[in-house]
Design a protein around this motif. Structure first.
Motif, PDB file in Angstrom:
ATOM      1  N   VAL A   1       0.976  -0.879  -0.082  1.00 56.21           N
ATOM      2  CA  VAL A   1       0.126  -0.329  -0.387  1.00 56.21           C
ATOM      3  C   VAL A   1       0.608   1.341  -0.269  1.00 56.21           C
ATOM      4  O   VAL A   1       1.679   1.296   1.100  1.00 56.21           O
ATOM      5  N   ALA A   2       0.852   2.219  -0.913  1.00 52.70           N
ATOM      6  CA  ALA A   2       1.275   3.403  -0.651  1.00 52.70           C
ATOM      7  C   ALA A   2       1.441   3.836   0.588  1.00 52.70           C
ATOM      8  O   ALA A   2       0.726   3.799   1.295  1.00 52.70           O
ATOM      9  N   GLY A   3       2.255   4.744   0.575  1.00 51.69           N
ATOM     10  CA  GLY A   3       3.042   5.489   2.000  1.00 51.69           C
ATOM     11  C   GLY A   3       3.136   4.456   2.788  1.00 51.69           C
ATOM     12  O   GLY A   3       4.218   3.809   3.063  1.00 51.69           O
ATOM     13  N   SER A   4       3.259   4.876   3.917  1.00 56.69           N
ATOM     14  CA  SER A   4       3.798   3.806   5.395  1.00 56.69           C
ATOM     15  C   SER A   4       3.407   2.271   4.693  1.00 56.69           C
ATOM     16  O   SER A   4       4.253   2.000   5.193  1.00 56.69           O
ATOM     17  N   GLY A   5       2.465   2.137   4.315  1.00 51.92           N
ATOM     18  CA  GLY A   5       2.103   0.940   4.097  1.00 51.92           C
ATOM     19  C   GLY A   5       1.691  -0.451   5.573  1.00 51.92           C
ATOM     20  O   GLY A   5       2.328  -2.142   4.971  1.00 51.92           O
ATOM     21  N   ARG A   6       1.432   0.224   6.344  1.00 48.79           N
ATOM     22  CA  ARG A   6       1.323   0.262   7.971  1.00 48.79           C
ATOM     23  C   ARG A   6       0.269   0.053   8.458  1.00 48.79           C
ATOM     24  O   ARG A   6      -0.449   1.420   8.949  1.00 48.79           O
ATOM     25  N   ASP A   7      -0.120  -0.955   9.082  1.00 55.30           N
ATOM     26  CA  ASP A   7      -1.694  -0.662  10.940  1.00 55.30           C
ATOM     27  C   ASP A   7      -0.875  -0.832  11.690  1.00 55.30           C
ATOM     28  O   ASP A   7      -1.317  -2.369  11.543  1.00 55.30           O
ATOM     29  N   GLY A   8      -0.342  -0.448  12.640  1.00 57.36           N
ATOM     30  CA  GLY A   8      -0.040  -1.042  13.867  1.00 57.36           C
ATOM     31  C   GLY A   8       1.264  -2.267  13.124  1.00 57.36           C
ATOM     32  O   GLY A   8       2.208  -1.783  12.837  1.00 57.36           O
ATOM     33  N   VAL A   9       0.719  -3.421  13.824  1.00 63.11           N
ATOM     34  CA  VAL A   9       1.743  -4.586  13.140  1.00 63.11           C
ATOM     35  C   VAL A   9       1.896  -4.828  12.415  1.00 63.11           C
ATOM     36  O   VAL A   9       2.321  -5.956  11.967  1.00 63.11           O
ATOM     37  N   ALA A  10       1.071  -4.265  11.095  1.00 62.88           N
ATOM     38  CA  ALA A  10       0.593  -5.566   9.841  1.00 62.88           C
ATOM     39  C   ALA A  10       1.094  -4.188   8.598  1.00 62.88           C
ATOM     40  O   ALA A  10       1.024  -3.487   9.145  1.00 62.88           O
ATOM     41  N   GLU A  11       1.696  -5.099   8.055  1.00 59.14           N
ATOM     42  CA  GLU A  11       2.405  -4.650   7.001  1.00 59.14           C
ATOM     43  C   GLU A  11       0.456  -4.682   5.542  1.00 59.14           C
ATOM     44  O   GLU A  11       0.280  -6.160   5.581  1.00 59.14           O
TER      45      GLU A  11
END
Length: 329
Positions: free
Chosen positions: A229-239
């Protein structure tokens, strides 16, 4: 405190300088399922009623944690929905100063009848454990759970606005890794995050053969169309990954192949009121019976025990002395 408000002070940091912002609060060690990686088939001894924290105790502990910088609270179990009156606890926690996000992790089999009430009480969103989309396999893995009940719970959560909804699937080699594409298809069709989690050697799974432990890269191999995913590409511990035309996203949670301990901001409180600074550590600090400054000092003492990282690898299992149903994941 209402959603969106916050307190103005610095968050407490552990010995590694990580801010402590996330509390996973177990409300019960009981569960209506016996998932194979969580509990033995015969179950485990359950805590006595008097050993479980009351709602008032849980609210008091949460308030003290928020005074020290916690902003996100997740209710866990066992299965939290087996605890009677859970919407009442949600209402209590929604009023705790500092709580900016209030979430729930559930197997969803009991969710459909109470999803709307939980949303009205102030619950923000839910994470649902869903390890198979095949009814017989689901029943076998959960030792009695019904897939239609879980799917009905997911639909009720979406209808109640308990989102963004996240579905968690534990990868198990030779068990459910042939369903990667099928489970991920939910994110293709619906605006949800489907997250694949590497199996960890804790509790029952610590005795499983190495072939059960599949790296999350297997998901990318099965779904080559996925892109970061563009940008940080993270949501907490998930890539996070997605593909053109997909309504949702796929997440990879890799505690084994790619430790994310350096960014860990969470602490856990068990249903009997013991703070665990790390899921995989044997360290625990009792919070029961404490109030005010004594409670805050005990929380700080536990945070000071938070290790730099877990010690699990191909040869070493979790050091936790508790089963997953006693910790809350």
């Amino acid at each position: 405190m209402k959603k969106g408000q916050s307190l103005l002070h610095d968050r407490t940091r552990d010995a590694q300088g990580r801010p402590i912002a996330y509390l996973r609060l177990s409300v019960t060690d009981r569960c209506n399922c016996r998932c194979a990686y969580c509990m033995p088939a015969a179950g485990v001894p359950m805590l006595a009623h008097d050993d479980i924290c009351s709602f008032e105790e849980l609210a008091r502990i949460t308030a003290a944690c928020c005074e020290l910088g916690v902003r996100k609270v997740r209710l866990t179990g066992g299965e939290p929905l087996v605890r009677r009156g859970l919407p009442d606890l949600v209402r209590m926690l929604r009023e705790v100063p500092g709580v900016e996000e209030l979430a729930l992790t559930t197997n969803a089999t009991l969710l459909a009848p109470v999803a709307a009430e939980l949303a009205a009480a102030g619950l923000d969103r839910v994470n649902v454990s869903l390890d198979s989309l095949r009814a017989e396999r689901y029943a076998r893995l959960t030792r009695g759970g019904r897939l239609p009940d879980a799917l009905a719970g997911i639909e009720a959560a979406l209808a109640a606005g308990l989102g963004p909804l996240k579905l968690n699937c534990v990868l198990m080699g030779g068990v459910n890794d042939d369903e990667v594409a099928d489970v991920a298809d939910i994110a293709r069709e619906r605006p949800v995050d489907v997250r694949f989690i590497e199996l960890m050697p804790i509790g029952e799974a610590a005795r499983w053969p190495r072939s059960r432990f599949v790296p999350a890269e297997a998901v990318l191999a099965a779904l080559p169309e996925l892109e970061p995913v563009a940008g940080s590409g993270r949501d907490g511990v998930a890539e996070l990954f997605s593909a053109p035309g997909w309504a949702g996203r796929v997440g990879l949670i890799r505690p084994m192949s790619h430790r994310f301990c350096a960014g860990c901001t969470r602490i856990r409180v068990t249903a009997d009121g013991r703070l665990k600074p790390c899921l995989h550590s044997a360290d625990e600090v009792s919070l029961r019976g404490l109030e005010g400054g004594a409670l805050r000092e005990a929380i700080l003492a536990a945070i000071a025990l938070k290790p730099a990282h877990h010690g699990m690898d191909g040869a070493h299992a979790s050091e936790s002395a508790r089963a997953m149903n006693e910790i809350g994941g």
